[in-house]
Design an enzyme around this catalytic site. Structure first.
Site, short mmCIF file in Angstrom:
data_model
loop_
_atom_site.label_atom_id
_atom_site.label_comp_id
_atom_site.label_asym_id
_atom_site.label_seq_id
_atom_site.Cartn_x
_atom_site.Cartn_y
_atom_site.Cartn_z
N LYS A 17 0.84 -1.22 0.00
CA LYS A 17 0.00 0.00 0.00
C LYS A 17 0.87 1.27 0.00
O LYS A 17 2.09 1.17 0.05
CB LYS A 17 -0.95 -0.03 1.18
CG LYS A 17 -1.56 -1.39 1.48
CD LYS A 17 -2.44 -1.97 0.38
CE LYS A 17 -2.95 -3.34 0.79
NZ LYS A 17 -3.94 -3.92 -0.09
C1 PLP Z 1 -4.96 -4.90 0.75
C2 PLP Z 1 -6.41 -4.71 0.63
C3 PLP Z 1 -7.29 -5.04 1.68
C4 PLP Z 1 -6.88 -5.81 2.89
O1 PLP Z 1 -5.81 -5.27 3.59
P1 PLP Z 1 -4.86 -6.26 4.45
O2 PLP Z 1 -4.09 -5.31 5.29
O3 PLP Z 1 -4.00 -6.97 3.44
O4 PLP Z 1 -5.70 -7.17 5.23
C5 PLP Z 1 -8.62 -4.71 1.54
N1 PLP Z 1 -9.08 -4.13 0.42
C6 PLP Z 1 -8.28 -3.83 -0.61
C7 PLP Z 1 -8.86 -3.15 -1.80
C8 PLP Z 1 -6.91 -4.12 -0.56
O5 PLP Z 1 -6.13 -3.84 -1.59
#
Ligand code: PLP
Length: 452
Positions: free
Chosen positions: A236
């Protein structure tokens, strides 16, 4: 100032003068031989634009430095790595809320657990339907199923985000919430989505896991719907390896999400933020963020604007360098200024042309991808076969749950969109030379394919 670094004006002028990024390239390569656009493609044995592949790793760690170390050492030295004993999670929550322009933030262990807390806040359960884009991460679908509700997919449009028209068609008297996901740095059309939601009295959950720092008409995404969630996992915008946050302006949603994430209780930080609670506790979880995670995130948050501004500026330069290409069509965005531009996505018309475009770009030494990091959910086996952890799970037991059909064939528009788009990946630390190479490679490949 670096004399080789053009100002934005010079950059634009160079494009305006000849109507092509080639002009800027020529002015920058100072004597280097310029090859015509009709040069043989690397994939056909020609000379690649770059000798070494241009790519970017995860953004956040590229900015790790002494700030993250200092914050972490403070936690170690304090011997208080636990939320209720230390202060970094509470500080991070306040700082991130201020950054976003939101009233309340809760730091949690992941984006997935942030989704569970948000679903609990919205009181979603058996009998409810939640609309979710057919192109989204597993966690969004799983969160709907794990609270016993029925997932209803809507098609995506050429923004690769949920199609507001299709979304409205899928609303029933049982619809309780809509999940809007701003994927791969793109921004959804929030005005239209919020108008539909308000008209039908449905709650909106914004998933900005792939768009932390993104904005819609001057407001941060995540603060427009009723509640927002994001992730700080490695891929992210900023990262602590794992981590997540719940965002809201609503005091009741805040209290419900807070209690759900901390074994039903509220802590001193909650009291300092909002005063005394007004709700009773209910069956909950522990998704508390560690002080070590918050330490890294405090330092990363101070770099978030730099990362976002660099991504935006770099994506814009690439777009400006290729926008005169004949018939070129970019991914639509709900907000050109607020979009993060992880990838400059181009509509290549169909899967065969898109894949050919991406292969040829990679051969030129440029990282290029199609829609990635999410899943065509209705086509996934666990979704299509409605698999759950228990045979009596309520999600698909109702009349509607038994009737609903998933599978790729039910979402032709989404399948088409996912086949069409692709383009060069953008890194926040790409130099002007890197961007010039991307422009050069895209022009070379696109024009060759255009002629063919
Ligand atoms: C990464 C992601 C999540 C979940 O996040 P985690 O920290 O990996 O559990 C949820 N929604 C979207 C769109 C994502 O890209």
């Amino acid at each position: 100032m670096n004399p080789l670094q053009p100002t934005r004006r010079e950059f634009l002028e160079s494009l305006g003068a000849l109507g092509a990024g080639a002009a800027w390239l020529a002015s920058r390569k100072l004597g280097a031989e310029e090859k015509p656009a009709e040069e043989r493609l690397a994939i056909e044995g020609g000379q690649p634009v770059r000798k070494h592949q241009l790519g970017t790793g995860p953004y956040g760690p590229q900015y790790y430095d002494d700030e993250e170390k200092r914050e972490l050492i403070e936690v170690i030295d304090s011997r208080n790595p636990f939320r209720h004993a230390g202060g970094k999670v509470a500080q991070f929550e306040r700082e991130y809320a201020k950054y976003l322009g939101a009233k309340y933030v809760i730091g949690v262990t992941s984006g997935t657990t942030a989704l569970y807390a948000a679903m609990a806040a919205l009181e979603i359960g058996p009998g409810d339907e939640v609309i979710c884009p057919a192109w989204n991460w597993y966690a969004d679908y799983d969160a709907i199923v794990l609270c016993g509700a029925l997932p209803v997919f809507a098609e995506i449009d050429d923004s690769l985000g949920i199609d507001p028209e299709d979304l409205e068609r899928r609303i029933t008297p049982r619809t309780k919430a809509i999940i809007v996901a701003h994927l791969q740095g793109g921004i959804c059309d929030m005005d239209r989505i919020m108008a539909i939601a308000r008209k039908h009295k449905i709650r909106v959950l914004e998933d900005l896991a792939q768009c932390v720092g993104g904005k819609y008409k001057g407001k941060h995404v995540g603060t427009i719907g009723d509640i927002g969630i994001n992730s700080f996992q490695l891929s992210k915008t900023i990262t602590s390896g794992e981590g997540g946050a719940v965002i809201t302006n609503d005091p009741v949603l805040y209290e419900r999400a807070f209690r759900f994430h901390d074994v039903g209780g509220i802590d001193r930080c909650f009291n300092e933020t909002i005063g005394r609670g007004v709700l009773s506790s209910f069956a909950s979880c522990n998704f508390r963020m560690s002080e070590l995670t918050a330490a890294v995130l405090r330092a990363q948050l101070r770099k978030l604007d730099t990362i976002c501004n660099n991504l935006r500026a770099n994506a814009r330069k690439v777009k400006e360098g290729i926008q005169d290409l004949p018939g070129i069509k970019f991914r639509k965005t709900g907000c050109p200024e607020g979009d993060l531009g992880y990838v400059v996505m181009i509509d290549m018309g169909n899967r065969q042309r898109r894949d050919q475009f991406l292969r040829a770009l990679r051969a030129e030494g440029i990282s290029a991808i199609g829609p990635a990091g999410s899943v065509f959910l209705p086509a996934d086996a666990r979704v299509e076969q409605k698999r759950t952890i228990h045979p009596d799970w309520p999600s698909f037991k109702s009349q509607w749950g038994q009737q609903i059909q998933y599978g790729a064939a039910a979402f032709p528009r989404t399948a088409d969109m996912l086949n069409r788009f692709g383009g060069p990946v953008i890194g926040p630390k790409y130099t002007d030379d890197d961007l010039a190479d991307i422009i050069k490679a895209v022009r070379k490949v696109y024009l060759a394919m255009h002629k063919a």
